[in-house]
Design a protein around this motif. Sequence first.
Motif, PDB file in Angstrom:
ATOM      1  N   ARG A 292       5.449 -27.171   9.475  1.00  0.00           N
ATOM      2  CA  ARG A 292       5.524 -26.160  10.524  1.00  0.00           C
ATOM      3  C   ARG A 292       5.229 -24.766   9.964  1.00  0.00           C
ATOM      4  NH1 ARG A 292       8.953 -22.578  12.987  1.00  0.00           N
ATOM      5  NH2 ARG A 292       8.743 -22.399  15.265  1.00  0.00           N
ATOM      6  N   GLU A 293       5.830 -24.454   8.833  1.00  0.00           N
ATOM      7  CA  GLU A 293       5.595 -23.144   8.226  1.00  0.00           C
ATOM      8  C   GLU A 293       4.138 -22.991   7.799  1.00  0.00           C
ATOM      9  OE1 GLU A 293       8.361 -22.450   5.090  1.00  0.00           O
ATOM     10  OE2 GLU A 293      10.070 -22.156   6.449  1.00  0.00           O
ATOM     11  N   LYS A 294       3.546 -24.072   7.300  1.00  0.00           N
ATOM     12  CA  LYS A 294       2.134 -23.999   6.910  1.00  0.00           C
ATOM     13  C   LYS A 294       1.262 -23.737   8.130  1.00  0.00           C
ATOM     14  CE  LYS A 294      -1.531 -26.469   4.454  1.00  0.00           C
ATOM     15  NZ  LYS A 294      -1.902 -27.696   3.688  1.00  0.00           N
TER      16      LYS A 294
ATOM     17  N   CYS B  19       1.609 -20.162   9.093  1.00  0.00           N
ATOM     18  CA  CYS B  19       0.926 -19.338   8.094  1.00  0.00           C
ATOM     19  C   CYS B  19      -0.576 -19.308   8.356  1.00  0.00           C
ATOM     20  CB  CYS B  19       1.225 -19.869   6.692  1.00  0.00           C
ATOM     21  SG  CYS B  19       0.294 -19.078   5.376  1.00  0.00           S
TER      22      CYS B  19
ATOM     23  N   VAL C  37       6.635 -15.606   7.231  1.00  0.00           N
ATOM     24  CA  VAL C  37       6.824 -17.058   7.343  1.00  0.00           C
ATOM     25  C   VAL C  37       7.686 -17.520   6.174  1.00  0.00           C
ATOM     26  CG1 VAL C  37       5.716 -19.321   7.432  1.00  0.00           C
ATOM     27  CG2 VAL C  37       4.572 -17.340   8.448  1.00  0.00           C
ATOM     28  N   GLY C  38       8.876 -18.019   6.435  1.00  0.00           N
ATOM     29  CA  GLY C  38       9.718 -18.547   5.373  1.00  0.00           C
ATOM     30  C   GLY C  38      10.371 -17.466   4.535  1.00  0.00           C
TER      31      GLY C  38
ATOM     32  N   THR D  64       3.619 -15.673   1.564  1.00  0.00           N
ATOM     33  CA  THR D  64       2.593 -16.670   1.850  1.00  0.00           C
ATOM     34  C   THR D  64       1.265 -15.967   2.107  1.00  0.00           C
ATOM     35  OG1 THR D  64       2.902 -16.665   4.252  1.00  0.00           O
ATOM     36  CG2 THR D  64       4.342 -18.142   2.945  1.00  0.00           C
TER      37      THR D  64
ATOM     38  N   ASP E 208       6.228 -26.901   3.827  1.00  0.00           N
ATOM     39  CA  ASP E 208       6.740 -27.361   5.109  1.00  0.00           C
ATOM     40  C   ASP E 208       5.619 -27.336   6.155  1.00  0.00           C
ATOM     41  OD1 ASP E 208       9.189 -27.795   7.025  1.00  0.00           O
ATOM     42  OD2 ASP E 208       8.011 -26.164   7.926  1.00  0.00           O
TER      43      ASP E 208
ATOM     44  N   PRO F  14       2.770 -22.651   2.414  1.00  0.00           N
ATOM     45  CA  PRO F  14       4.056 -23.346   2.428  1.00  0.00           C
ATOM     46  C   PRO F  14       3.865 -24.866   2.383  1.00  0.00           C
ATOM     47  CG  PRO F  14       3.920 -21.709   4.189  1.00  0.00           C
ATOM     48  CD  PRO F  14       2.542 -21.869   3.647  1.00  0.00           C
TER      49      PRO F  14
END
Length: 264
Positions: A85-87, A90, A183-184, A188, A83, A81
């Motif tokens: 936070r999302e990364k 992940c 995630v998201g 991912t 983003d 991702p």
Amino acid sequence: MLELYQFELSQYSEKVRLILDYKGLEYRKIEVTPGVGQLELFQKSGQRQVPVLKDGETYICDSTEIAFYLERKYPDRPILPSDPREKGLCLMMEEWADESIGLKGRKAFIGALNKNQNFRTSILPKNTPDFLKTIVGALPGDMLDILGAGIGLGGDAVKDAETGLKQDLEALCLLLQNRPYLVGNAPTLADLTVAALSVLIKFPEGNYLAIPEEFQGKGIPGLGDNSTYEPFFTWRDRLYEQFRQPLTAKDANVDSPPKNIDID
């Protein structure tokens, strides 16, 4: 063309295959013979274990490093991702899955093999010599349990792995409630890793792995056939339907095992 040195029933090889398919990359699978030796690949890559990806003259070892390499070299259809936070989530989930689902799933799978002689021989690579198939099939499960205890794969270790997997699968079912992905809103590395590493707990529906047809959709008793975890496996199989290429589409790109290397 990319070349993947692999073992068909290695979850970590499957992780790389699923990422390659998701990114739409063509590759040739080079099946290896487990436990025979590793000199040739070690001389080329410095690695005895699979998976190993060869891209031109470059060798990349370890499923996570391969994933990061593919993301840098082939950025279409990203698996990380943008983003922050999302990364972070992940990457954390990918690491957790490698160390939890991957390792515990393998222990539980070995426990199932110990209990079923026919299952044990039916999933050996097609090129396995007949005498070795006979030896593997003839070993009593109790003996395998004793031998496995010396390397952390005995009965107690298998029970602990199964207990841990029950908690993992319950957690995944909860995380996926009313959500398409972990995630998201797009697949991912976390999704692809979790999905691929779960294949030994329950084989996917469909022709994705070189296993006898009757094993498709079957899993470890108490885990793969437990209705409590059905939401997770339904999600996993839907991910496979969307992004994993059926085995028949890759038959022409599979090499027999010319390399003798260890499996991960």
